[in-house]
Design a protein around this motif. Structure first.
Motif, short mmCIF file in Angstrom:
data_model
loop_
_atom_site.label_atom_id
_atom_site.label_comp_id
_atom_site.label_asym_id
_atom_site.label_seq_id
_atom_site.Cartn_x
_atom_site.Cartn_y
_atom_site.Cartn_z
N GLN A 119 7.59 -7.74 -8.93
CA GLN A 119 8.55 -8.84 -9.00
C GLN A 119 9.29 -9.00 -7.67
O GLN A 119 9.52 -10.12 -7.21
CB GLN A 119 9.55 -8.59 -10.14
CG GLN A 119 8.96 -8.93 -11.51
CD GLN A 119 9.74 -8.29 -12.64
OE1 GLN A 119 10.86 -7.82 -12.43
NE2 GLN A 119 9.16 -8.24 -13.82
N ALA A 120 9.64 -7.87 -7.07
CA ALA A 120 10.36 -7.94 -5.79
C ALA A 120 9.49 -8.59 -4.72
O ALA A 120 9.96 -9.42 -3.93
CB ALA A 120 10.79 -6.54 -5.36
N THR A 121 8.20 -8.23 -4.71
CA THR A 121 7.30 -8.82 -3.72
C THR A 121 7.13 -10.31 -3.98
O THR A 121 7.17 -11.14 -3.06
CB THR A 121 5.92 -8.13 -3.76
OG1 THR A 121 6.11 -6.73 -3.60
CG2 THR A 121 5.02 -8.65 -2.65
N ASP A 136 0.83 -1.21 0.00
CA ASP A 136 0.00 0.00 0.00
C ASP A 136 0.86 1.26 0.00
O ASP A 136 0.53 2.26 -0.62
CB ASP A 136 -1.04 0.00 1.13
CG ASP A 136 -0.48 -0.49 2.44
OD1 ASP A 136 0.74 -0.71 2.52
OD2 ASP A 136 -1.26 -0.63 3.39
N GLN A 137 2.01 1.17 0.69
CA GLN A 137 2.93 2.30 0.66
C GLN A 137 3.40 2.56 -0.78
O GLN A 137 3.41 3.69 -1.25
CB GLN A 137 4.14 2.02 1.56
CG GLN A 137 5.16 3.15 1.64
CD GLN A 137 4.66 4.34 2.43
OE1 GLN A 137 4.47 4.27 3.64
NE2 GLN A 137 4.42 5.46 1.76
N MET A 138 3.76 1.49 -1.48
CA MET A 138 4.29 1.66 -2.83
C MET A 138 3.20 2.14 -3.80
O MET A 138 3.46 2.96 -4.67
CB MET A 138 4.91 0.35 -3.32
CG MET A 138 6.13 -0.10 -2.51
SD MET A 138 7.41 1.18 -2.27
CE MET A 138 8.23 1.12 -3.86
N GLN A 139 1.98 1.63 -3.62
CA GLN A 139 0.88 2.10 -4.48
C GLN A 139 0.74 3.60 -4.36
O GLN A 139 0.57 4.32 -5.35
CB GLN A 139 -0.45 1.43 -4.06
CG GLN A 139 -0.53 -0.04 -4.37
CD GLN A 139 -0.52 -0.35 -5.86
OE1 GLN A 139 -0.79 0.52 -6.67
NE2 GLN A 139 -0.18 -1.57 -6.20
N ASP A 140 0.83 4.07 -3.13
CA ASP A 140 0.75 5.51 -2.87
C ASP A 140 1.86 6.26 -3.59
O ASP A 140 1.65 7.31 -4.18
CB ASP A 140 0.89 5.72 -1.36
CG ASP A 140 -0.35 6.35 -0.77
OD1 ASP A 140 -1.44 5.90 -1.14
OD2 ASP A 140 -0.20 7.29 0.02
N ILE A 141 3.06 5.67 -3.52
CA ILE A 141 4.22 6.32 -4.13
C ILE A 141 4.05 6.37 -5.65
O ILE A 141 4.33 7.38 -6.29
CB ILE A 141 5.52 5.59 -3.73
CG1 ILE A 141 5.80 5.82 -2.23
CG2 ILE A 141 6.70 6.06 -4.58
CD1 ILE A 141 6.99 5.07 -1.69
N PHE A 142 3.57 5.28 -6.23
CA PHE A 142 3.39 5.26 -7.68
C PHE A 142 2.37 6.30 -8.11
O PHE A 142 2.53 6.97 -9.12
CB PHE A 142 2.98 3.86 -8.16
CG PHE A 142 3.98 2.80 -7.81
CD1 PHE A 142 5.35 3.07 -7.85
CD2 PHE A 142 3.58 1.54 -7.41
CE1 PHE A 142 6.28 2.10 -7.51
CE2 PHE A 142 4.50 0.56 -7.08
CZ PHE A 142 5.86 0.84 -7.12
N GLN A 180 4.97 2.51 -14.73
CA GLN A 180 4.54 1.12 -14.85
C GLN A 180 5.71 0.18 -14.61
O GLN A 180 5.57 -0.88 -13.98
CB GLN A 180 3.95 0.89 -16.25
CG GLN A 180 2.97 -0.28 -16.25
CD GLN A 180 2.51 -0.62 -17.66
OE1 GLN A 180 2.35 0.27 -18.50
NE2 GLN A 180 2.30 -1.90 -17.91
N GLN A 181 6.88 0.61 -15.09
CA GLN A 181 8.08 -0.19 -14.88
C GLN A 181 8.40 -0.32 -13.38
O GLN A 181 8.71 -1.40 -12.89
CB GLN A 181 9.25 0.47 -15.59
CG GLN A 181 10.20 -0.51 -16.26
CD GLN A 181 11.08 0.21 -17.26
OE1 GLN A 181 11.59 1.30 -16.99
NE2 GLN A 181 11.27 -0.38 -18.43
N MET A 182 8.29 0.80 -12.68
CA MET A 182 8.51 0.77 -11.22
C MET A 182 7.53 -0.20 -10.57
O MET A 182 7.90 -1.00 -9.71
CB MET A 182 8.29 2.16 -10.63
CG MET A 182 9.42 3.15 -10.83
SD MET A 182 8.88 4.86 -10.41
CE MET A 182 8.64 4.73 -8.63
N GLN A 183 6.29 -0.10 -11.00
CA GLN A 183 5.26 -0.98 -10.43
C GLN A 183 5.59 -2.45 -10.68
O GLN A 183 5.51 -3.27 -9.77
CB GLN A 183 3.90 -0.64 -11.07
CG GLN A 183 3.00 0.10 -10.12
CD GLN A 183 1.77 0.64 -10.78
OE1 GLN A 183 1.78 1.01 -11.97
NE2 GLN A 183 0.69 0.69 -10.03
#
Lengths: 488, 488
Positions: A422-424, A393-399, A414-417
């Motif tokens: 992949q990392a998760t 959820d933190q990363m969704q916010d950041i994106f 999209q690449q960051m996402q």
């Protein structure tokens, strides 16, 4: 020790019937018989279904029969919803027909008083005369994953899976099925044992103990006959697979209520809890805990001891988790020097160098995996509580913010996402692999993933207090298995 | 006792700033400063916002300034995200500018060791020299409903409401906000107190105590200075409004972790719990309990005692609820003869004539209301646990089945649905009205409604064990208020 073959055969038929008659099926959707019948049909039952009704010619598109004796085929299971006074006659007919098992949903037996108790004795003796087994009376029904049989009064569609459940309360038991659904926990078989006129709690327990489809057994119970085989059966089964029981009637007030509900005997509650413990039964403190325990046991190995390592991204979480572990009876151990040295190479110089391992607001997935590996390798750690695994959820916010900041194109975002996904993904795989490699449960604590598929693979518990209780109970159970096995 | 006017004025500015500068705002969305800044902008803050950055001319569409001194307007609050070594200089500038309150998100102060502690002393003394208050350093930020200010590092958008929260852990505190969101619990103000270089836990507590927007105060704490005014402030505030605190550092392991987290002092944990109790603080056992307690207190009156009446549609639920109540310290009382006689007129002759009142699988909404009224009228009952208020999922199932059975037209089914909705609507209104009329909390236990609006009006807790704990803690708190008020 093994279940009697004759009983096993009957229970096989009960849970895997090739055909089923619904006696007392009706066209009025507000009747319990209709609710159950409709659920059997919409649940995808693989066998044949025959509605039985004195007046109707057809119900829900199926031809209806005035008596089970008119059904032009073999019937394995009869589900009975007719008024109490008619049940004896119906069971006679079922016996004549060669039915193997009865599910008597009808109420108005021993739960309503002496007269009902006599009626119950009568119908049970008729069933036994024909060598049929009887679930109930006053049961809320059964569920069986293999034939897709959802024969339940309660509005729940259990997920198929490996957990068996038997409950002396239909409401409580079906609530477990409901909670299981919300937590991706699947069930193999379920029985609401009702008044237990014939089949009793320990019969189901023994059967599930031998059942290859059932790897974990759960149950709600209020009481058993003092002279019953419950303790020896429970102990025997618990050596092979986890048995998790939530016991109602622990207090005087609860016992009073239980006496009027299932007629459970009072007076020896502490003793009973002790008996459960000696039998290796895992004693749960709520329905929710039953479900979380079962799910953790399904996804994680048994621990070798009770020494816990805690990994967290935030200091306060570490504190409350350490408290929760200590209060649950886990040992928050001092980590080995090699472990601390390994973590030194990843974490900033001012990290607390202790257990909990506080990653100090580091959001990186790869650092998280590296820290987890080092803690998992520590030979002094038996179980791990891994907090903050999900940064989703933190990363969704950041994106989202990244889009707003405008410096990045939508392709870059999209690449960051994708790279975070992949990392998760890798993190989840690593957690699972580490727990297998070191044979240590790694229980994740945090908000569930937004992605359903991830949640179904990784056991994630929202509150550390609950997670600590679960690990402590798993450690206790593992100790029981070890102690018995070392005696053998 | 009242908060010092000078402090109140500064905290008013902190939580209701007309303008705000974000010092260290950046265009890189992965930086914490950007995460916070972006949240302020998307949160709907009603005041003016000024990003401050040495190099950029514009951030997120707003003109950026090289120094706060260049901002062409008054600035009430400065949020600081620049590196630790620069914070002293930045605070000097803020002081020159006439800023009233600082939110120092930057970390690298007392939490990283002795050198950081000296740096912290320095920045605090600079702030105090200018008569500014300082949140943090190492805070995860603040939230304030009135100006729509979401100045948080964590990905959470709190609902606006009446609950204030102060937390010595940013992660734990923002988790409470997150849980609140999932439970329709709104917050008035929130502060992550960080290292508490300047403003300390009890400052926020005192301020919230006087704040008309805050009716309930919640908090997470690890420790306070032994010489602090915490106890007298807590006691004073708790007499006016509920103060719910979750205390970290209860065990040795937790205390060790707390010592490295917030530097909280060890050694007197039992004493501290006793102190909390004497001060009338409600001690919660998890974040989740904080949120459920706050929501129940928001929607329900305080009870006059701890005698509980239990209403249920199923026997097993009654048993586990009676157990849970007894274990939580509630008294499962014998109902008055008039109450039993009243229930006799509604329930079947074989009902158990006791407490819990088991409605024996009766699904009717009107019978439920009638039973609830009779139990609420019993003068020996102070609080009520009402299980099974929601029959929504059962009825949805029945309506679907009704369509399938074909005997009913879609209009008829819609009519059934509407009449069930009306019955539920009426039931919710009646529960709320009864609880007001008799000044007794009526806590519903069951699966949440499918309808969001219903959930927001009726406090519904899924598990009876949690509900019993909450009622018991409310009864304890009510007793504290009564005992103090009777002394006055």
């Amino acid at each position: 020790m093994s279940i009697k073959l004759s009983l096993k055969k009957k229970l096989d038929a009960l849970f895997n019937p090739r055909s089923l008659a619904m006696i007392g099926a009706s066209r009025d959707p507000m009747k319990w018989s209709s609710i159950v019948f409709s659920r059997i049909l919409s649940g995808g039952y693989s066998g044949r279904v025959f509605p039985v009704n004195l007046k109707e010619k057809e119900i829900l598109g199926l031809p209806a029969y005035a008596s089970i004796l008119d059904v032009p085929d073999k019937v394995d299971v009869a589900v009975i919803c007719t008024p109490a006074s008619t049940v004896g006659k119906v069971i006679h007919d079922c016996g004549q027909k060669g039915v193997e098992a009865l599910v008597v949903i009808t109420s108005g037996f021993s739960e309503v008083g002496r007269e009902g108790a006599l009626l119950e004795e009568e119908i049970v003796s008729i069933a036994r005369g024909y060598n049929m087994v009887l679930v109930g009376p006053n049961t809320m029904g059964i569920y069986s994953a293999e034939p897709g049989l959802n024969c339940l009064m309660a509005p729940v569609s259990p997920l198929p899976g490996k957990v068996a459940c038997v409950s002396q309360s239909g409401n409580v038991g079906t609530h477990m099925l409901f909670l299981g659904r919300t937590r991706a926990l699947g069930f193999s078989k379920f029985a609401s044992s009702g008044n237990e006129g014939d089949l009793v709690f320990e019969d189901y327990l023994e059967y599930f103990g031998d059942d290859e489809e059932s790897e974990i057994i759960t149950g709600y119970m209020e009481g058993v006959d003092p002279g019953s085989r419950f303790v020896e059966i429970a102990r025997d089964v618990a050596l092979r697979k986890p048995v998790i029981i939530y016991k109602g009637g622990r207090s005087e007030a609860g016992t009073r209520a239980a006496a009027s509900h299932t007629g459970a005997l009072a007076g020896s509650l502490d003793i009973f809890q002790g008996v459960l413990r000696q039998a290796g039964v895992i004693s749960a403190s709520s329905n929710k805990e039953v479900v979380e325990l079962a799910r953790t046991l399904e996804l994680q190995p048994l621990p070798l001891g009770n020494r816990v390592g805690i990994l967290t991204r935030g200091g306060g979480w570490g504190v409350i988790t350490a408290d929760a572990c200590a209060e649950a009876g886990l040992e928050v151990v001092r980590l080995k020097d090699e472990t601390l040295a390994g973590l030194d190479r990843i974490l900033p110089s001012y990290w607390s160098r202790g257990n909990p391992v506080d990653m100090v607001a580091n959001l990186s997935e790869s650092a998280y995996i590296d820290c987890l590996k080092i803690v998992a390798q520590d030979p002094g750690v038996d179980v791990i509580l891994a907090l903050g695994a999900s940064t989703e959820d933190q990363m969704q916010d950041i994106f989202q913010a990244a889009g707003r900041f405008g410096g990045l194109s939508s392709e870059e975002i999209q690449q960051m996402q994708e790279s975070h996904e992949q990392a998760t993904e890798k993190m989840i795989e690593t957690i699972i692999a580490l727990s297998r490699e070191f044979n240590k449960p790694i229980l994740s604590v945090g908000r569930p993933f937004l992605t359903h598929e991830w949640n179904s693979r990784l056991q994630m518990i929202t509150e550390p207090e609950e997670a600590a209780q679960i690990l402590a109970k798993m450690a206790d159970y593992a100790k029981f298995r070890q102690s018995i096995n070392s005696m053998v």
